[in-house]
Design an enzyme around this catalytic site. Structure first.
Site, mmCIF file in Angstrom:
data_model
loop_
_atom_site.group_PDB
_atom_site.id
_atom_site.type_symbol
_atom_site.label_atom_id
_atom_site.label_comp_id
_atom_site.label_asym_id
_atom_site.label_seq_id
_atom_site.Cartn_x
_atom_site.Cartn_y
_atom_site.Cartn_z
ATOM 1 N N ASP A 80 -45.208 12.384 -2.484
ATOM 2 C CA ASP A 80 -44.604 13.668 -2.148
ATOM 3 C C ASP A 80 -44.089 14.356 -3.408
ATOM 4 O OD1 ASP A 80 -43.712 15.766 -0.601
ATOM 5 O OD2 ASP A 80 -42.156 14.632 0.447
ATOM 6 N N LYS A 81 -43.780 15.627 -3.245
ATOM 7 C CA LYS A 81 -43.264 16.461 -4.336
ATOM 8 C C LYS A 81 -42.146 17.340 -3.797
ATOM 9 C CE LYS A 81 -43.528 20.992 -5.769
ATOM 10 N NZ LYS A 81 -43.315 22.194 -4.901
ATOM 11 N N HIS A 82 -41.168 17.630 -4.645
ATOM 12 C CA HIS A 82 -40.083 18.544 -4.260
ATOM 13 C C HIS A 82 -39.752 19.459 -5.432
ATOM 14 C CE1 HIS A 82 -36.448 20.097 -2.393
ATOM 15 N NE2 HIS A 82 -35.847 19.926 -3.544
ATOM 16 N N SER A 83 -39.512 20.730 -5.131
ATOM 17 C CA SER A 83 -39.078 21.699 -6.143
ATOM 18 C C SER A 83 -37.640 22.100 -5.871
ATOM 19 C CB SER A 83 -39.965 22.944 -6.116
ATOM 20 O OG SER A 83 -39.421 23.965 -6.942
ATOM 21 N N LYS A 98 -33.542 13.879 2.803
ATOM 22 C CA LYS A 98 -34.658 14.404 3.597
ATOM 23 C C LYS A 98 -35.995 13.913 3.057
ATOM 24 C CE LYS A 98 -33.315 18.746 3.159
ATOM 25 N NZ LYS A 98 -31.932 18.729 2.637
ATOM 26 N N LYS A 99 -36.148 13.937 1.730
ATOM 27 C CA LYS A 99 -37.424 13.514 1.150
ATOM 28 C C LYS A 99 -37.673 12.025 1.374
ATOM 29 C CE LYS A 99 -39.499 17.086 -0.346
ATOM 30 N NZ LYS A 99 -40.846 17.407 0.138
ATOM 31 N N THR A 134 -41.376 27.397 1.517
ATOM 32 C CA THR A 134 -42.768 26.995 1.704
ATOM 33 C C THR A 134 -43.227 27.203 3.144
ATOM 34 O OG1 THR A 134 -42.590 25.377 -0.074
ATOM 35 C CG2 THR A 134 -44.379 25.071 1.485
ATOM 36 N N SER A 155 -28.368 15.546 -0.636
ATOM 37 C CA SER A 155 -28.981 16.462 0.312
ATOM 38 C C SER A 155 -30.492 16.525 0.119
ATOM 39 C CB SER A 155 -28.363 17.856 0.166
ATOM 40 O OG SER A 155 -28.965 18.770 1.055
#
Length: 435
Positions: free
Chosen positions: A79-82, A186-187, A119, A182
């Site tokens: 996965d990826k998060h910005s 979730k991730k 997104t 936070s």
């Protein structure tokens, strides 16, 4: 164990144990902790901090306050998060590219709030798309397509949902510990084996300085790795929009240009950089550079576009979207070119101001339940270092009304600085932070 004793411990400068933080997170999720107690907890953490171990304990506790997904696939789950920027649609490019290379990508994403786009809002600008799906359907989509970008259900990290709403009204949003917990709760609830974090820095990001971005990147990577997920971060530039468009449908159009026309744009470059780091961390390639090259290949040869089309149709999008994407995207009724008032070079772009101008057009939210107009926004935005003549376009406004278009035009002019000389160009990738 009770909320008062945990809050009192924080007030004395002591860090609660993992067991105490688990109890508190569960109380946030099931209502056993009151709003007043949650607010006091957030303020105490904001003032005193938790330290690395406490931050990791809180993250895991909030993750475990609801459902933690599990998978049984024949490839790695990644996965990826910005951390948020403007013109940033990397997820829409990267997820299908990763899936095409054999990974599974359950990307639980959010909606826009503040000056940055969401997104899910971008995806839902495509007719028929719905990103709110159940866990069984998510697993089936992943088996069929390898990637899915969806919204979190109420059962994913409910402690975070409760605490975030309270932080928003108690001036405790800025806590590094609470931000980290936070994001990651979730991730990590999606159970990725590897995670890459795109930490933005610059005028269009929440972190305006490299020092602040580095602090956040280090806190996130240390915490995620302590929680058992192989995680790296890449600090990337946001002194100007990543793509030359802001607004939901307009950003999807930029994604489709990258996927179908092999444009060598910053959006493609950042996608490849993040993907390379992630693929190496997942053990799929020996180095991040090798992974980056593979991501570039599947974008350029059209395989990522084909995978994107399958991903979109799985969530209700048109079957022929990739072939006829411009036909399906909504268009604004008012189109206004913003002309430069002077000749010179583009020396600065206030990305946050541009993002807020799109919010004012109706392309973002000022409160959570605002309805978004997917067609409005900005396109054709100039780049830093561009030479521009007086009267030439700085950007194009897409609006629902003439008065709104005029207001956005003035906001764009104020957000873009024209000077006599081209200044130094910021590097697109500042640094990698690996465990």
């Amino acid at each position: 164990m009770d909320a008062r004793s945990i809050i009192a411990k924080l007030r004395r400068g002591q860090v609660p144990t993992g067991e105490e933080l688990t109890w508190f997170a569960q109380g946030l999720a099931d209502g056993g902790v009151s709003d007043a107690q949650a607010g006091a907890f957030a303020m105490a953490v904001c003032m005193g901090g938790l330290g690395a171990q406490g931050r990791a304990d809180l993250t895991v506790a909030m993750r475990d306050s609801g459902d933690v997904l599990s998978w049984d696939f024949d490839g790695p789950v990644i996965d990826k998060h910005s951390t948020g920027g403007v013109g940033d649609s990397v997820s829409l490019v990267l997820a299908p590219a990763l899936a095409e290379l054999g990974a599974y990508v359950p990307m639980i994403s959010g909606r826009g709030l503040g000056h940055t786009g969401g997104t899910l809002d971008k995806l839902e600008s495509v007719p028929g798309v719905s990103t709110q799906i159940g866990q069984e359907r998510l697993a089936q989509i992943l088996r069929d397509t390898g990637a899915a970008i969806v919204g979190a259900t109420g059962q994913i990290a409910p402690a975070d949902k409760r605490l975030y709403a309270i932080r928003d009204v108690t001036a405790t949003v800025e806590s590094l510990d609470l931000i980290t917990a936070s994001i990651l709760s979730k991730k990590l609830a999606a159970s990725p084996e590897a995670l890459v974090l795109d930490v933005k820095v610059g005028s269009g990001a929440f972190m305006k300085t490299l020092e602040d971005a580095r602090s956040l990147a280090q806190a996130l990577t240390e915490t995620a790795n302590a929680a058992g997920c192989r995680t790296s971060a890449v600090i990337t530039d946001m002194h100007q929009p990543l793509a030359p468009a802001l607004g939901n449908a307009l950003e999807v159009a930029e994604v489709m240009k990258v996927l179908t026309k092999a444009y060598n744009e910053p959006l493609a470059e950042i996608s490849a950089e993040l993907g390379g780091v992630l693929l190496a961390d997942a053990g799929m390639f020996a180095t991040a550079d090798e992974g980056r090259d593979k991501i570039t290949d599947v974008i350029r040869d059209g395989r990522a576009a084909e995978r994107f089309g399958r991903m979109m149709s799985a969530v209700g999008g048109p079957l022929q979207f990739v072939d006829n994407w411009s036909r399906y995207l909504p268009e604004a009724s008012v189109i206004l070119e913003v002309s430069a008032d002077a000749s010179g070079y583009i020396t600065a772009i206030d990305g946050e101001a541009l993002g807020l101008s799109v919010v004012a057009l109706g392309g973002g939210r000022q409160v959570e339940d605002d309805v978004i107009d997917p067609a409005v926004g900005l396109s054709g935005i100039v780049r830093l270092g561009d030479r521009i003549e007086k009267g030439a376009p700085l950007a194009v406004v897409h609006a629902a009304r003439e008065d709104a278009a005029q207001q956005a035009s003035e906001a764009v002019k104020m957000a873009i600085t024209i000077g006599p000389d081209a200044g130094p160009m910021p590097t697109l990738v500042h640094e990698r932070i690996t465990p």
